[in-house]
Write a protein that holds these residues in place. Structure first.
Motif, PDB file in Angstrom:
ATOM      1  N   LYS A   2       0.855  -1.188   0.000  1.00 11.86           N
ATOM      2  CA  LYS A   2       0.000   0.000   0.000  1.00 11.86           C
ATOM      3  C   LYS A   2       0.888   1.234   0.000  1.00 11.86           C
ATOM      4  CE  LYS A   2      -3.847  -1.877   2.636  1.00 11.86           C
ATOM      5  NZ  LYS A   2      -4.600  -1.766   3.889  1.00 11.86           N
ATOM      6  N   LEU A   3       0.677   2.107  -0.995  1.00  7.39           N
ATOM      7  CA  LEU A   3       1.446   3.336  -1.100  1.00  7.39           C
ATOM      8  C   LEU A   3       0.515   4.539  -1.158  1.00  7.39           C
ATOM      9  CD1 LEU A   3       4.133   2.330  -3.766  1.00  7.39           C
ATOM     10  CD2 LEU A   3       4.437   2.527  -1.295  1.00  7.39           C
ATOM     11  N   ILE A   4       0.890   5.572  -0.429  1.00 11.46           N
ATOM     12  CA  ILE A   4       0.183   6.845  -0.509  1.00 11.46           C
ATOM     13  C   ILE A   4       0.949   7.713  -1.495  1.00 11.46           C
ATOM     14  CG2 ILE A   4      -0.584   8.896   0.735  1.00 11.46           C
ATOM     15  CD1 ILE A   4      -0.452   7.136   3.322  1.00 11.46           C
ATOM     16  N   ILE A   5       0.228   8.302  -2.428  1.00  8.90           N
ATOM     17  CA  ILE A   5       0.827   9.211  -3.403  1.00  8.90           C
ATOM     18  C   ILE A   5       0.228  10.589  -3.159  1.00  8.90           C
ATOM     19  CG2 ILE A   5       1.257   9.709  -5.844  1.00  8.90           C
ATOM     20  CD1 ILE A   5       2.264   6.907  -4.896  1.00  8.90           C
ATOM     21  N   GLY A   6       1.087  11.540  -2.872  1.00 14.23           N
ATOM     22  CA  GLY A   6       0.648  12.925  -2.700  1.00 14.23           C
ATOM     23  C   GLY A   6       1.151  13.759  -3.862  1.00 14.23           C
ATOM     24  N   ILE A   7       0.277  14.595  -4.390  1.00  9.80           N
ATOM     25  CA  ILE A   7       0.672  15.521  -5.453  1.00  9.80           C
ATOM     26  C   ILE A   7       0.416  16.920  -4.920  1.00  9.80           C
ATOM     27  CG2 ILE A   7       0.388  16.216  -7.858  1.00  9.80           C
ATOM     28  CD1 ILE A   7      -0.914  13.508  -8.433  1.00  9.80           C
ATOM     29  N   SER A   8       1.502  17.684  -4.753  1.00 15.95           N
ATOM     30  CA  SER A   8       1.343  19.052  -4.251  1.00 15.95           C
ATOM     31  C   SER A   8       1.507  20.042  -5.391  1.00 15.95           C
ATOM     32  CB  SER A   8       2.331  19.330  -3.106  1.00 15.95           C
ATOM     33  OG  SER A   8       3.645  19.447  -3.588  1.00 15.95           O
ATOM     34  N   GLY A   9       1.315  21.301  -5.096  1.00 17.00           N
ATOM     35  CA  GLY A   9       1.254  22.333  -6.119  1.00 17.00           C
ATOM     36  C   GLY A   9       2.593  22.859  -6.568  1.00 17.00           C
ATOM     37  N   ALA A  10       3.422  21.996  -7.091  1.00 13.78           N
ATOM     38  CA  ALA A  10       4.708  22.403  -7.644  1.00 13.78           C
ATOM     39  C   ALA A  10       4.762  21.962  -9.098  1.00 13.78           C
ATOM     40  CB  ALA A  10       5.853  21.767  -6.848  1.00 13.78           C
TER      41      ALA A  10
END
Length: 186
Positions: A2-10
């Motif tokens: 299980k992996l969490i993928i975060g996409i931030s505003g860059a």
């Protein structure tokens, strides 16, 4: 896995899209996606992707303000988290323990539970504050993996560079990638 993928505003959200596409090919990898408001704007400016298409690449999608989500708890077992791209605002939030949203809270959980956290920071040049914050994260076990260009893989396109960065991320979780390894004999 299980992996969490975060996409931030860059800048560089395309790297996250390519990562999600690659992870989709692994039947034993479950992805949990968080997209910040800033990332949604970056998608509009940098790509032709419909954000709904991107979200369909993940197994589960969370609203960034959903701070009561399962991934906000250490009792939800994951193998780690990748924030790609990672804005300096996000770096600062994680480094200071300011878990005001789900992305920051999930990263905070990874650190406190000693789970793998990889950030792909996007900013150049780095200021002393950026470097100090990244040093704080590294001291706490976070892997700093900036999307730097490489040349030993003999890239001919931007896609080659993106694929190489995605491969480096996959390698951190011992997932097979197609990156060309350094071989001085060739």
């Amino acid at each position: 896995m299980k992996l969490i993928i975060g996409i931030s505003g860059a800048s560089g959200v395309i790297i996250a899209v390519e990562l999600l596409k690659r992870l989709k090919n692994f039947s034993d990898v479950e992805t949990h996606l968080i997209v910040t408001e800033g990332a949604a704007l970056t998608f509009e400016h940098e790509t032709n992707f419909d954000l709904r298409e991107v979200k369909r690449l993940a197994d589960k999608v969370y609203d960034v303000n959903e701070t009561d989500a399962s991934i906000a708890s250490g009792s939800f077992l994951t193998d780690g988290m990748i924030i790609v791209p990672c804005s300096m605002k996000t770096v600062a939030g994680i480094a200071s323990g300011y878990a005001e949203n789900l992305l920051l809270r999930a990263a905070d959980v990874c650190i406190k539970e000693r789970r793998k956290l990889i950030i792909v920071p996007r900013e150049i040049p780095f200021s002393r504050i950026h470097l100090k914050n990244m040093l704080e994260l590294s001291t706490n076990g976070v892997i700093i993996l900036p999307p730097l260009m490489t040349f030993y893989n003999v890239p001919t396109t931007i896609q080659d560079q993106i694929d190489h960065i995605v491969g480096k991320i996959l390698n951190q979780f011992n997932l097979p990638s197609k990156i060309r390894e350094w071989n001085p004999d060739k």
